[in-house]
Design an enzyme around this catalytic site. Structure first.
Site, PDB file in Angstrom:
ATOM      1  CG  ASN A  39      -8.814   6.133   4.333  1.00  0.00           C
ATOM      2  OD1 ASN A  39      -9.599   5.444   4.971  1.00  0.00           O
ATOM      3  ND2 ASN A  39      -7.583   5.741   4.067  1.00  0.00           N
TER       4      ASN A  39
ATOM      5  CG  ASP B 199       0.566   1.971   0.054  1.00  0.00           C
ATOM      6  OD1 ASP B 199       1.609   2.257   0.681  1.00  0.00           O
ATOM      7  OD2 ASP B 199      -0.490   2.607   0.177  1.00  0.00           O
ATOM      8  CB  ILE B 200       5.901   3.167  -1.239  1.00  0.00           C
ATOM      9  CG1 ILE B 200       5.268   4.388  -0.580  1.00  0.00           C
ATOM     10  CG2 ILE B 200       6.027   3.352  -2.743  1.00  0.00           C
ATOM     11  CD1 ILE B 200       6.147   5.627  -0.620  1.00  0.00           C
TER      12      ILE B 200
ATOM     13  CD  GLU C 154      -1.241   8.543   5.852  1.00  0.00           C
ATOM     14  OE1 GLU C 154      -0.206   8.517   5.157  1.00  0.00           O
ATOM     15  OE2 GLU C 154      -1.470   7.736   6.768  1.00  0.00           O
TER      16      GLU C 154
ATOM     17  CG  HIS D   3      -5.929   7.049  -2.499  1.00  0.00           C
ATOM     18  ND1 HIS D   3      -5.955   8.362  -2.076  1.00  0.00           N
ATOM     19  CD2 HIS D   3      -5.496   6.328  -1.442  1.00  0.00           C
ATOM     20  CE1 HIS D   3      -5.542   8.434  -0.818  1.00  0.00           C
ATOM     21  NE2 HIS D   3      -5.264   7.203  -0.409  1.00  0.00           N
TER      22      HIS D   3
ATOM     23  CG  HIS E 224      -6.005   2.285   0.705  1.00  0.00           C
ATOM     24  ND1 HIS E 224      -4.653   2.430   0.914  1.00  0.00           N
ATOM     25  CD2 HIS E 224      -6.559   3.496   0.937  1.00  0.00           C
ATOM     26  CE1 HIS E 224      -4.407   3.672   1.269  1.00  0.00           C
ATOM     27  NE2 HIS E 224      -5.542   4.349   1.290  1.00  0.00           N
TER      28      HIS E 224
END
Length: 118
Positions: free
Chosen positions: A92, A35-36, A100, A105, A107
């Site tokens: 999510n 993750d950025i 978002e 996806h 996490h």
């Protein structure tokens, strides 16, 4: 005028390696990358290579992708040596659920003690 990029295209561009990202794992079905904007020392996103908007779009035809995503998350947790101390998997769904980017996806978070949720 600069063309606005849809957020979901970010993941598609990472899959195709059009955007530079630290890819941890990739096969025909999935891509996992750092993750950025990490929320923990280890924060990896695991995504299907074929776009699925969110968990609500899991159906009889694509249900096995979730199993594979979790399997790869565990494999990465072991590779990162966080399987014994612990880690968190988060999916999510939609705006109120904290999603978002409209692209399914998982996490994978770990590398430190994570606070409780709820």
């Amino acid at each position: 005028m600069k063309k606005k990029t849809n957020k979901y295209n970010i993941f598609q561009k990472i899959i195709k390696k059009e955007i530079k990202s630290k890819i941890i794992y990739q096969n025909d079905n999935l891509t996992a990358f750092e993750d950025i904007n990490p929320k923990a020392p280890i924060h990896i996103l695991i995504i299907p290579n074929k776009k699925i908007k969110n968990i609500n779009q899991i159906n009889i035809e694509n249900k096995n992708i979730i199993i594979e995503m979790i399997f790869i998350a565990v494999k990465i947790a072991k590779k990162k040596k966080i399987e014994k101390k612990g880690y968190r998997l988060v999916i999510n769904c939609n705006k109120d659920g904290g999603q978002e980017i409209p692209y399914l996806h998982i996490h994978l978070l770990g590398g430190r003690k994570l606070g409780s949720i709820g």
